[in-house]
Design a protein around this motif. Structure first.
Motif, PDB file in Angstrom:
ATOM      1  N   ALA A 210       0.837  -1.207   0.000  1.00  0.00           N
ATOM      2  CA  ALA A 210       0.000   0.000   0.000  1.00  0.00           C
ATOM      3  C   ALA A 210       0.871   1.255   0.000  1.00  0.00           C
ATOM      4  O   ALA A 210       0.610   2.200  -0.757  1.00  0.00           O
ATOM      5  N   PHE A 211       1.924   1.265   0.819  1.00  0.00           N
ATOM      6  CA  PHE A 211       2.823   2.431   0.841  1.00  0.00           C
ATOM      7  C   PHE A 211       3.581   2.570  -0.474  1.00  0.00           C
ATOM      8  O   PHE A 211       3.805   3.671  -0.963  1.00  0.00           O
ATOM      9  N   TYR A 212       3.924   1.442  -1.071  1.00  0.00           N
ATOM     10  CA  TYR A 212       4.591   1.492  -2.381  1.00  0.00           C
ATOM     11  C   TYR A 212       3.668   2.140  -3.412  1.00  0.00           C
ATOM     12  O   TYR A 212       4.077   3.028  -4.168  1.00  0.00           O
ATOM     13  N   LEU A 213       2.391   1.711  -3.408  1.00  0.00           N
ATOM     14  CA  LEU A 213       1.435   2.251  -4.389  1.00  0.00           C
ATOM     15  C   LEU A 213       1.193   3.746  -4.155  1.00  0.00           C
ATOM     16  O   LEU A 213       1.013   4.506  -5.100  1.00  0.00           O
ATOM     17  N   LEU A 214       1.240   4.156  -2.906  1.00  0.00           N
ATOM     18  CA  LEU A 214       1.070   5.573  -2.566  1.00  0.00           C
ATOM     19  C   LEU A 214       2.190   6.404  -3.191  1.00  0.00           C
ATOM     20  O   LEU A 214       1.962   7.529  -3.649  1.00  0.00           O
ATOM     21  N   SER A 215       3.379   5.829  -3.245  1.00  0.00           N
ATOM     22  CA  SER A 215       4.519   6.575  -3.790  1.00  0.00           C
ATOM     23  C   SER A 215       4.669   6.369  -5.296  1.00  0.00           C
ATOM     24  O   SER A 215       5.450   7.061  -5.944  1.00  0.00           O
ATOM     25  N   ALA A 216       3.936   5.426  -5.881  1.00  0.00           N
ATOM     26  CA  ALA A 216       4.049   5.158  -7.326  1.00  0.00           C
ATOM     27  C   ALA A 216       3.374   6.271  -8.119  1.00  0.00           C
ATOM     28  O   ALA A 216       2.587   7.052  -7.573  1.00  0.00           O
ATOM     29  N   SER A 217       3.672   6.330  -9.411  1.00  0.00           N
ATOM     30  CA  SER A 217       3.081   7.373 -10.255  1.00  0.00           C
ATOM     31  C   SER A 217       1.596   7.103 -10.454  1.00  0.00           C
ATOM     32  O   SER A 217       1.138   5.959 -10.350  1.00  0.00           O
ATOM     33  N   LYS A 218       0.852   8.163 -10.781  1.00  0.00           N
ATOM     34  CA  LYS A 218      -0.579   8.052 -11.019  1.00  0.00           C
ATOM     35  C   LYS A 218      -0.838   7.063 -12.160  1.00  0.00           C
ATOM     36  O   LYS A 218      -1.759   6.257 -12.106  1.00  0.00           O
TER      37      LYS A 218
END
Ligand SMILES: [Zn+2]
Length: 192
Positions: free
Chosen positions: A23-31
């Motif tokens: 979840a934290f990885y996806l938060l930092s991933a590009s839109k």
């Protein structure tokens, strides 16, 4: 965020820690990346269906393997589940086609011959010029009895029936085999 973590936790092999990390990885991933992932997830349910020839999972029917003219149609690899197709494809050492049974014969779980794509397999062997059927069912009790059943069934059809030579302990799952072991199992297949 907690809703996403909750959903990720439901996935196999994902515990609470991994779910939070993802979840934290996806938060930092590009839109764009997150949107691509959401689209892929929605498409999975909307577009994926069974191939009308081999009964593997596909978005286009027939699937890319059935419609690939470079694949050897005289060779058919019979597996229990669609995930087994992906396991064998990962080895990149098989150039024939597949047939997915949709399960294995299991009297305990009430799975009989009629529930599986066995009549369809016989039909393909009869009509598609198949010269060898490689039975690649799991190396467990259900996989073995399904393989023996198919060997007897296909014997009168003038087709060579072989079984993977596993470097795996009995009771294992095809899907868990590494590529090297699976490649060896394919190369060392024996007549049934
Ligand atoms: Zn197919």
């Amino acid at each position: 965020m907690s809703a996403l973590i909750g959903e990720l936790e439901k996935l196999p092999t994902v515990g609470p820690k991994t779910a939070a990390r993802l979840a934290f990885y996806l938060l930092s991933a590009s839109k764009e990346d997150v949107e691509a992932l959401s689209r892929a997830l929605l498409d999975l349910k909307a577009k994926v269906r069974f191939c009308s020839r081999c009964y593997s999972l596909t978005e286009a029917d027939p699937c890319s393997i059935c419609s690939d003219a470079r694949r050897d149609g005289s060779l058919i690899c019979v597996v229990g589940e669609a995930k087994d197709v992906y396991a064998i494809e990962r080895t990149m050492s098989y150039r024939g086609r597949y047939h997915v049974l949709g399960g294995l014969i299991s009297p305990i779980e009430g799975v009989g011959v009629e529930q599986l794509k066995i009549a369809e397999l016989v039909e393909r062997v009869r009509k598609d010029g198949v010269t060898e059927a490689i039975i690649a069912t799991n190396p467990n009790a259900e996989g073995e009895s399904t393989a023996l059943y198919l060997a007897r069934l296909l014997a009168p059809l003038n087709v060579k029936v072989t079984r993977l030579a596993y470097g795996l302990p009995f009771g294992g799952d095809l899907d868990y085999a590494d590529e090297v072991t699976l490649t060896r199992a394919l190369e060392g297949r024996r007549a049934l």
